[in-house]
Scaffold this motif. Sequence first.
Motif, PDB file in Angstrom:
ATOM      1  N   ALA A  56     -34.611 -47.299   2.478  1.00  0.00           N
ATOM      2  CA  ALA A  56     -34.373 -46.342   1.402  1.00  0.00           C
ATOM      3  C   ALA A  56     -35.668 -46.129   0.630  1.00  0.00           C
ATOM      4  N   TYR A  57     -35.886 -44.897   0.194  1.00  0.00           N
ATOM      5  CA  TYR A  57     -37.072 -44.607  -0.611  1.00  0.00           C
ATOM      6  C   TYR A  57     -36.803 -43.406  -1.508  1.00  0.00           C
ATOM      7  N   VAL A  58     -37.610 -43.280  -2.548  1.00  0.00           N
ATOM      8  CA  VAL A  58     -37.543 -42.153  -3.470  1.00  0.00           C
ATOM      9  C   VAL A  58     -38.793 -41.310  -3.264  1.00  0.00           C
ATOM     10  N   TRP A  59     -38.594 -40.006  -3.138  1.00  0.00           N
ATOM     11  CA  TRP A  59     -39.728 -39.102  -2.988  1.00  0.00           C
ATOM     12  C   TRP A  59     -39.593 -37.938  -3.963  1.00  0.00           C
ATOM     13  N   GLY A  60     -40.711 -37.275  -4.220  1.00  0.00           N
ATOM     14  CA  GLY A  60     -40.700 -36.233  -5.237  1.00  0.00           C
ATOM     15  C   GLY A  60     -41.458 -34.992  -4.815  1.00  0.00           C
ATOM     16  N   ARG A  61     -42.090 -34.360  -5.781  1.00  0.00           N
ATOM     17  CA  ARG A  61     -42.821 -33.116  -5.520  1.00  0.00           C
ATOM     18  C   ARG A  61     -43.952 -33.346  -4.529  1.00  0.00           C
ATOM     19  N   ARG A  62     -44.272 -32.293  -3.809  1.00  0.00           N
ATOM     20  CA  ARG A  62     -45.366 -32.299  -2.826  1.00  0.00           C
ATOM     21  C   ARG A  62     -45.111 -33.297  -1.706  1.00  0.00           C
ATOM     22  N   THR A  63     -43.876 -33.733  -1.531  1.00  0.00           N
ATOM     23  CA  THR A  63     -43.450 -34.744  -0.555  1.00  0.00           C
ATOM     24  C   THR A  63     -44.096 -36.100  -0.819  1.00  0.00           C
ATOM     25  N   ASP A  64     -44.448 -36.378  -2.071  1.00  0.00           N
ATOM     26  CA  ASP A  64     -44.994 -37.693  -2.435  1.00  0.00           C
ATOM     27  C   ASP A  64     -43.924 -38.767  -2.286  1.00  0.00           C
ATOM     28  N   ALA A 119     -40.867 -51.321   6.709  1.00  0.00           N
ATOM     29  CA  ALA A 119     -40.838 -51.861   8.068  1.00  0.00           C
ATOM     30  C   ALA A 119     -40.561 -50.759   9.087  1.00  0.00           C
ATOM     31  N   LEU A 120     -39.756 -49.771   8.694  1.00  0.00           N
ATOM     32  CA  LEU A 120     -39.392 -48.700   9.619  1.00  0.00           C
ATOM     33  C   LEU A 120     -40.494 -47.656   9.755  1.00  0.00           C
ATOM     34  N   PHE A 121     -41.106 -47.272   8.642  1.00  0.00           N
ATOM     35  CA  PHE A 121     -42.033 -46.138   8.654  1.00  0.00           C
ATOM     36  C   PHE A 121     -43.500 -46.525   8.530  1.00  0.00           C
ATOM     37  N   GLY A 122     -43.803 -47.775   8.236  1.00  0.00           N
ATOM     38  CA  GLY A 122     -45.198 -48.181   8.106  1.00  0.00           C
ATOM     39  C   GLY A 122     -45.481 -48.777   6.744  1.00  0.00           C
ATOM     40  N   ASP A 123     -46.622 -49.417   6.616  1.00  0.00           N
ATOM     41  CA  ASP A 123     -46.973 -50.154   5.401  1.00  0.00           C
ATOM     42  C   ASP A 123     -47.514 -49.185   4.349  1.00  0.00           C
ATOM     43  N   TRP A 124     -46.591 -48.548   3.630  1.00  0.00           N
ATOM     44  CA  TRP A 124     -47.004 -47.587   2.615  1.00  0.00           C
ATOM     45  C   TRP A 124     -47.806 -48.243   1.500  1.00  0.00           C
ATOM     46  N   ALA A 125     -47.530 -49.500   1.200  1.00  0.00           N
ATOM     47  CA  ALA A 125     -48.254 -50.188   0.128  1.00  0.00           C
ATOM     48  C   ALA A 125     -49.747 -50.293   0.439  1.00  0.00           C
ATOM     49  N   ASP A 152     -52.301 -40.950  -0.605  1.00  0.00           N
ATOM     50  CA  ASP A 152     -51.954 -40.852   0.810  1.00  0.00           C
ATOM     51  C   ASP A 152     -50.510 -41.258   1.089  1.00  0.00           C
ATOM     52  N   ARG A 153     -49.780 -41.670   0.069  1.00  0.00           N
ATOM     53  CA  ARG A 153     -48.350 -41.936   0.222  1.00  0.00           C
ATOM     54  C   ARG A 153     -47.613 -40.614   0.080  1.00  0.00           C
ATOM     55  N   ASN A 154     -47.774 -39.807   1.077  1.00  0.00           N
ATOM     56  CA  ASN A 154     -47.315 -38.426   1.035  1.00  0.00           C
ATOM     57  C   ASN A 154     -46.923 -38.022   2.448  1.00  0.00           C
ATOM     58  N   TRP A 155     -45.691 -37.517   2.609  1.00  0.00           N
ATOM     59  CA  TRP A 155     -45.218 -37.209   3.956  1.00  0.00           C
ATOM     60  C   TRP A 155     -46.088 -36.171   4.649  1.00  0.00           C
ATOM     61  N   ALA A 156     -46.555 -35.178   3.929  1.00  0.00           N
ATOM     62  CA  ALA A 156     -47.357 -34.143   4.572  1.00  0.00           C
ATOM     63  C   ALA A 156     -48.661 -34.721   5.122  1.00  0.00           C
ATOM     64  N   ARG A 157     -49.335 -35.543   4.329  1.00  0.00           N
ATOM     65  CA  ARG A 157     -50.581 -36.147   4.816  1.00  0.00           C
ATOM     66  C   ARG A 157     -50.305 -37.109   5.969  1.00  0.00           C
ATOM     67  N   ILE A 158     -49.213 -37.859   5.879  1.00  0.00           N
ATOM     68  CA  ILE A 158     -48.892 -38.804   6.954  1.00  0.00           C
ATOM     69  C   ILE A 158     -48.596 -38.068   8.253  1.00  0.00           C
ATOM     70  N   VAL A 159     -47.755 -37.056   8.177  1.00  0.00           N
ATOM     71  CA  VAL A 159     -47.305 -36.361   9.393  1.00  0.00           C
ATOM     72  C   VAL A 159     -48.443 -35.596  10.055  1.00  0.00           C
ATOM     73  N   ALA A 216     -53.176 -51.543  13.170  1.00  0.00           N
ATOM     74  CA  ALA A 216     -54.052 -51.468  12.012  1.00  0.00           C
ATOM     75  C   ALA A 216     -54.411 -50.029  11.655  1.00  0.00           C
ATOM     76  N   GLU A 217     -54.565 -49.171  12.661  1.00  0.00           N
ATOM     77  CA  GLU A 217     -54.975 -47.796  12.358  1.00  0.00           C
ATOM     78  C   GLU A 217     -53.917 -47.052  11.573  1.00  0.00           C
ATOM     79  N   ALA A 218     -52.658 -47.502  11.599  1.00  0.00           N
ATOM     80  CA  ALA A 218     -51.603 -46.842  10.832  1.00  0.00           C
ATOM     81  C   ALA A 218     -51.710 -47.149   9.353  1.00  0.00           C
ATOM     82  N   ARG A 219     -52.531 -48.122   8.974  1.00  0.00           N
ATOM     83  CA  ARG A 219     -52.612 -48.500   7.582  1.00  0.00           C
ATOM     84  C   ARG A 219     -53.959 -48.132   6.968  1.00  0.00           C
ATOM     85  N   ASP A 220     -54.852 -47.545   7.762  1.00  0.00           N
ATOM     86  CA  ASP A 220     -56.174 -47.201   7.243  1.00  0.00           C
ATOM     87  C   ASP A 220     -56.108 -45.965   6.346  1.00  0.00           C
TER      88      ASP A 220
END
Length: 294
Positions: free
Chosen positions: A127-135, A145-151, A157-164, A290-294
Amino acid sequence: MSTEQLDPRAELSEFLRSRRARLQPADVGLPEYGRRRRVPGLRREELAQLAGVSVAYYTRLEQGNGRNVSREVLDAIAKALKLSETEHAHLLDLAQPVQRRRPAPPQRQRVRPALMEMLSAIENVPAYVWGRRTDILAWNRTASALFGDWAARAPQDRNWARIVFLDPDSQHLFADWETKAADVVGQLRLDAGQHPNDPLLAELVGELSVKSDDFRRMWAAHDVKRKTHDSMRLQHPLVGELTVRYETFTLPGDQEQALSIYHTEPGSASEEALHLLTSWGTDAAQDWPAEARD
Protein backbone atom coordinates in the motif's frame (compact mmCIF):
# COMPACT_ATOMS: atom_id res chain seq x y z
CA MET A 1 13.14 26.74 -9.49
CA SER A 2 11.64 26.70 -12.95
CA THR A 3 8.92 29.27 -13.67
CA GLU A 4 7.69 27.53 -16.79
CA GLN A 5 4.03 26.65 -17.09
CA LEU A 6 1.97 24.58 -19.47
CA ASP A 7 -0.02 26.72 -21.92
CA PRO A 8 -3.76 26.16 -21.24
CA ARG A 9 -4.74 27.55 -24.66
CA ALA A 10 -2.44 25.12 -26.47
CA GLU A 11 -3.56 22.24 -24.25
CA LEU A 12 -7.24 22.95 -25.03
CA SER A 13 -6.60 23.30 -28.75
CA GLU A 14 -4.57 20.11 -29.06
CA PHE A 15 -6.96 18.10 -26.90
CA LEU A 16 -10.00 19.03 -29.02
CA ARG A 17 -8.12 18.34 -32.24
CA SER A 18 -6.99 14.93 -31.02
CA ARG A 19 -10.50 13.93 -29.90
CA ARG A 20 -12.03 15.09 -33.19
CA ALA A 21 -9.39 13.22 -35.20
CA ARG A 22 -10.32 9.87 -33.69
CA LEU A 23 -13.96 10.02 -34.87
CA GLN A 24 -15.30 9.18 -38.31
CA PRO A 25 -18.69 10.36 -39.67
CA ALA A 26 -20.07 6.83 -39.34
CA ASP A 27 -19.20 6.88 -35.63
CA VAL A 28 -21.67 9.72 -35.05
CA GLY A 29 -24.34 8.85 -37.60
CA LEU A 30 -23.29 11.28 -40.33
CA PRO A 31 -23.03 10.40 -44.03
CA GLU A 32 -19.55 10.38 -45.51
CA TYR A 33 -19.37 12.19 -48.85
CA GLY A 34 -16.49 11.48 -51.16
CA ARG A 35 -13.75 8.90 -50.90
CA ARG A 36 -11.02 11.15 -49.60
CA ARG A 37 -11.03 13.45 -46.61
CA ARG A 38 -8.34 16.07 -46.26
CA VAL A 39 -8.35 15.86 -42.47
CA PRO A 40 -8.31 12.83 -40.16
CA GLY A 41 -11.58 12.28 -38.36
CA LEU A 42 -14.49 14.68 -38.29
CA ARG A 43 -14.38 18.10 -39.91
CA ARG A 44 -14.94 21.14 -37.73
CA GLU A 45 -18.18 21.79 -39.59
CA GLU A 46 -19.45 18.32 -38.74
CA LEU A 47 -18.52 18.62 -35.09
CA ALA A 48 -20.16 22.05 -34.82
CA GLN A 49 -23.33 20.64 -36.40
CA LEU A 50 -23.44 17.80 -33.87
CA ALA A 51 -22.85 20.15 -30.93
CA GLY A 52 -25.42 22.71 -32.12
CA VAL A 53 -22.98 25.65 -32.31
CA SER A 54 -21.73 27.76 -35.16
CA VAL A 55 -18.61 26.74 -37.02
CA ALA A 56 -16.98 30.07 -36.12
CA TYR A 57 -17.73 29.55 -32.42
CA TYR A 58 -16.31 26.04 -32.38
CA THR A 59 -13.26 27.15 -34.38
CA ARG A 60 -12.46 29.81 -31.79
CA LEU A 61 -12.74 27.21 -29.05
CA GLU A 62 -10.49 24.75 -30.88
CA GLN A 63 -7.96 27.53 -31.35
CA GLY A 64 -7.71 27.68 -27.57
CA ASN A 65 -10.10 30.54 -26.86
CA GLY A 66 -12.29 29.05 -24.14
CA ARG A 67 -12.97 32.39 -22.47
CA ASN A 68 -16.60 32.84 -21.41
CA VAL A 69 -17.69 29.54 -22.95
CA SER A 70 -20.72 28.16 -21.15
CA ARG A 71 -20.95 24.83 -19.38
CA GLU A 72 -23.88 23.90 -21.64
CA VAL A 73 -21.79 24.38 -24.78
CA LEU A 74 -18.90 22.37 -23.34
CA ASP A 75 -21.30 19.59 -22.37
CA ALA A 76 -22.70 19.55 -25.91
CA ILE A 77 -19.22 19.38 -27.42
CA ALA A 78 -18.23 16.61 -25.03
CA LYS A 79 -21.30 14.63 -26.09
CA ALA A 80 -20.59 15.20 -29.78
CA LEU A 81 -16.99 14.04 -29.30
CA LYS A 82 -18.15 10.99 -27.32
CA LEU A 83 -15.85 11.90 -24.45
CA SER A 84 -15.59 9.63 -21.45
CA GLU A 85 -16.46 11.01 -18.02
CA THR A 86 -12.78 11.58 -17.31
CA GLU A 87 -12.23 13.29 -20.67
CA HIS A 88 -15.31 15.46 -20.11
CA ALA A 89 -13.93 16.65 -16.76
CA HIS A 90 -10.58 17.31 -18.42
CA LEU A 91 -12.25 19.45 -21.09
CA LEU A 92 -13.92 21.55 -18.38
CA ASP A 93 -10.56 22.03 -16.65
CA LEU A 94 -8.89 23.13 -19.88
CA ALA A 95 -11.67 25.45 -21.05
CA GLN A 96 -12.36 27.14 -17.72
CA PRO A 97 -9.04 27.27 -15.85
CA VAL A 98 -9.54 30.72 -14.34
CA GLN A 99 -12.91 29.97 -12.82
CA ARG A 100 -11.93 26.52 -11.59
CA ARG A 101 -8.39 26.88 -10.28
CA ARG A 102 -6.39 29.57 -8.48
CA PRO A 103 -2.58 29.67 -8.70
CA ALA A 104 -0.79 28.13 -5.73
CA PRO A 105 2.93 27.96 -4.97
CA PRO A 106 4.31 24.52 -5.83
CA GLN A 107 5.35 22.42 -2.87
CA ARG A 108 5.83 18.81 -1.96
CA GLN A 109 2.69 17.30 -0.48
CA ARG A 110 2.74 15.91 3.05
CA VAL A 111 1.00 12.80 4.34
CA ARG A 112 -0.84 12.95 7.65
CA PRO A 113 0.90 11.05 10.49
CA ALA A 114 -2.23 8.93 11.03
CA LEU A 115 -2.01 7.72 7.43
CA MET A 116 1.61 6.78 7.95
CA GLU A 117 0.58 4.73 10.97
CA MET A 118 -2.17 3.05 8.95
CA LEU A 119 0.29 2.04 6.21
CA SER A 120 2.46 0.36 8.84
CA ALA A 121 -0.58 -1.38 10.32
CA ILE A 122 -1.40 -3.11 7.02
CA GLU A 123 2.06 -4.50 6.26
CA ASN A 124 0.54 -7.73 4.93
CA VAL A 125 -0.50 -5.97 1.71
CA PRO A 126 1.41 -3.49 -0.49
CA ALA A 127 0.00 0.00 0.00
CA TYR A 128 1.19 3.52 -0.72
CA VAL A 129 -0.06 7.11 -0.92
CA TRP A 130 0.59 9.15 -4.04
CA GLY A 131 -0.28 12.68 -5.05
CA ARG A 132 0.13 15.31 -7.73
CA ARG A 133 2.53 14.73 -10.62
CA THR A 134 2.39 10.99 -9.71
CA ASP A 135 4.67 11.64 -6.71
CA ILE A 136 4.96 8.66 -4.34
CA LEU A 137 4.49 10.22 -0.90
CA ALA A 138 4.43 7.33 1.61
CA TRP A 139 4.46 3.54 1.54
CA ASN A 140 4.74 0.44 3.67
CA ARG A 141 7.49 -2.21 3.64
CA THR A 142 5.55 -4.60 1.41
CA ALA A 143 5.02 -1.96 -1.28
CA SER A 144 8.75 -1.32 -1.27
CA ALA A 145 9.42 -5.06 -1.52
CA LEU A 146 7.06 -5.31 -4.49
CA PHE A 147 8.04 -2.21 -6.46
CA GLY A 148 11.61 -1.45 -5.36
CA ASP A 149 13.49 0.40 -2.65
CA TRP A 150 11.83 3.80 -2.87
CA ALA A 151 13.58 4.95 0.31
CA ALA A 152 16.91 4.69 -1.53
CA ARG A 153 15.77 7.13 -4.21
CA ALA A 154 16.13 10.89 -3.95
CA PRO A 155 12.77 12.52 -3.02
CA GLN A 156 12.27 14.01 -6.49
CA ASP A 157 12.80 10.55 -8.02
CA ARG A 158 10.02 8.95 -5.97
CA ASN A 159 7.72 9.61 -8.86
CA TRP A 160 5.92 7.09 -11.06
CA ALA A 161 6.55 9.02 -14.26
CA ARG A 162 10.31 9.21 -13.68
CA ILE A 163 10.44 5.57 -12.59
CA VAL A 164 8.45 4.23 -15.54
CA PHE A 165 10.16 6.26 -18.27
CA LEU A 166 13.68 6.80 -16.93
CA ASP A 167 14.42 3.59 -14.99
CA PRO A 168 15.20 0.69 -17.36
CA ASP A 169 14.28 -1.84 -14.68
CA SER A 170 10.63 -0.77 -14.82
CA GLN A 171 10.34 -2.20 -18.33
CA HIS A 172 11.31 -5.58 -16.88
CA LEU A 173 9.09 -5.27 -13.79
CA PHE A 174 5.85 -4.44 -15.62
CA ALA A 175 4.97 -7.25 -18.00
CA ASP A 176 2.66 -4.87 -19.87
CA TRP A 177 4.89 -1.82 -19.62
CA GLU A 178 3.06 0.05 -22.40
CA THR A 179 -0.21 -0.02 -20.45
CA LYS A 180 1.43 1.11 -17.21
CA ALA A 181 3.22 3.92 -19.02
CA ALA A 182 0.01 5.08 -20.74
CA ASP A 183 -1.80 5.12 -17.38
CA VAL A 184 0.92 7.31 -15.90
CA VAL A 185 0.82 9.75 -18.81
CA GLY A 186 -2.97 9.85 -18.65
CA GLN A 187 -2.79 10.85 -14.99
CA LEU A 188 -0.23 13.57 -15.77
CA ARG A 189 -2.58 14.90 -18.45
CA LEU A 190 -5.33 15.21 -15.82
CA ASP A 191 -2.92 17.10 -13.57
CA ALA A 192 -2.01 19.42 -16.44
CA GLY A 193 -5.66 20.33 -16.91
CA GLN A 194 -6.26 20.92 -13.21
CA HIS A 195 -2.98 22.74 -12.49
CA PRO A 196 -1.79 24.43 -15.71
CA ASN A 197 0.25 26.94 -13.71
CA ASP A 198 2.29 24.33 -11.84
CA PRO A 199 5.97 24.90 -12.72
CA LEU A 200 7.04 21.59 -11.16
CA LEU A 201 4.68 19.72 -13.47
CA ALA A 202 5.93 21.68 -16.48
CA GLU A 203 9.50 20.91 -15.44
CA LEU A 204 8.68 17.20 -15.14
CA VAL A 205 6.98 17.09 -18.55
CA GLY A 206 9.91 18.95 -20.09
CA GLU A 207 12.47 16.59 -18.57
CA LEU A 208 10.62 13.47 -19.71
CA SER A 209 10.04 14.90 -23.19
CA VAL A 210 13.78 15.40 -23.59
CA LYS A 211 14.85 12.05 -22.15
CA SER A 212 12.17 9.63 -23.39
CA ASP A 213 10.91 9.05 -26.93
CA ASP A 214 8.10 6.91 -25.50
CA PHE A 215 6.94 9.71 -23.26
CA ARG A 216 6.89 12.22 -26.13
CA ARG A 217 4.80 9.82 -28.19
CA MET A 218 2.28 9.17 -25.43
CA TRP A 219 2.09 12.79 -24.30
CA ALA A 220 1.28 13.89 -27.85
CA ALA A 221 -1.75 11.55 -27.91
CA HIS A 222 -3.54 13.72 -25.30
CA ASP A 223 -5.20 10.69 -23.68
CA VAL A 224 -6.44 11.24 -20.13
CA LYS A 225 -7.03 8.46 -17.61
CA ARG A 226 -8.03 8.03 -14.01
CA LYS A 227 -7.44 4.39 -13.09
CA THR A 228 -9.13 3.41 -9.83
CA HIS A 229 -8.90 -0.38 -10.09
CA ASP A 230 -7.39 -2.99 -12.35
CA SER A 231 -4.87 -5.81 -12.36
CA MET A 232 -1.29 -6.00 -13.59
CA ARG A 233 1.30 -8.67 -14.24
CA LEU A 234 4.75 -8.22 -12.77
CA GLN A 235 8.04 -9.94 -13.49
CA HIS A 236 9.59 -9.56 -10.07
CA PRO A 237 13.38 -10.04 -9.86
CA LEU A 238 13.09 -12.10 -6.64
CA VAL A 239 9.87 -14.14 -6.91
CA GLY A 240 9.21 -14.23 -10.65
CA GLU A 241 5.85 -13.64 -12.31
CA LEU A 242 2.83 -12.65 -10.28
CA THR A 243 -0.47 -10.91 -10.94
CA VAL A 244 -1.69 -8.27 -8.51
CA ARG A 245 -4.97 -6.41 -8.33
CA TYR A 246 -5.30 -2.89 -7.00
CA GLU A 247 -7.91 -0.48 -5.70
CA THR A 248 -7.26 3.25 -5.49
CA PHE A 249 -9.16 5.53 -3.12
CA THR A 250 -9.12 9.33 -3.11
CA LEU A 251 -8.46 10.47 0.44
CA PRO A 252 -11.34 12.48 1.92
CA GLY A 253 -9.00 14.78 3.84
CA ASP A 254 -7.00 15.67 0.72
CA GLN A 255 -8.59 15.22 -2.70
CA GLU A 256 -5.16 15.48 -4.33
CA GLN A 257 -3.84 12.40 -2.53
CA ALA A 258 -4.84 8.80 -3.18
CA LEU A 259 -4.26 5.48 -1.45
CA SER A 260 -3.49 2.43 -3.61
CA ILE A 261 -3.76 -1.05 -2.09
CA TYR A 262 -2.68 -4.25 -3.88
CA HIS A 263 -3.86 -7.80 -3.36
CA THR A 264 -3.77 -11.19 -5.11
CA GLU A 265 -6.25 -13.93 -5.90
CA PRO A 266 -6.72 -16.19 -2.87
CA GLY A 267 -5.02 -19.56 -3.24
CA SER A 268 -3.03 -18.53 -6.30
CA ALA A 269 0.69 -18.78 -7.00
CA SER A 270 0.71 -14.98 -6.96
CA GLU A 271 -0.59 -15.02 -3.40
CA GLU A 272 2.26 -17.32 -2.38
CA ALA A 273 4.79 -15.04 -4.06
CA LEU A 274 3.38 -11.97 -2.34
CA HIS A 275 3.41 -13.74 1.03
CA LEU A 276 7.07 -14.53 0.46
CA LEU A 277 7.85 -10.89 -0.28
CA THR A 278 5.86 -9.83 2.78
CA SER A 279 7.91 -12.11 5.01
CA TRP A 280 11.13 -10.65 3.61
CA GLY A 281 9.89 -7.06 4.01
CA THR A 282 12.68 -4.49 3.90
CA ASP A 283 15.26 -7.15 3.05
CA ALA A 284 13.41 -7.86 -0.21
CA ALA A 285 13.57 -4.21 -1.24
CA GLN A 286 17.27 -4.04 -0.48
CA ASP A 287 17.93 -7.24 -2.44
CA TRP A 288 16.69 -5.67 -5.67
CA PRO A 289 19.34 -5.23 -8.39
CA ALA A 290 21.58 -2.30 -7.44
CA GLU A 291 20.82 -0.39 -10.63
CA ALA A 292 17.15 -0.18 -9.59
CA ARG A 293 18.12 1.92 -6.60
CA ASP A 294 20.59 4.32 -8.23
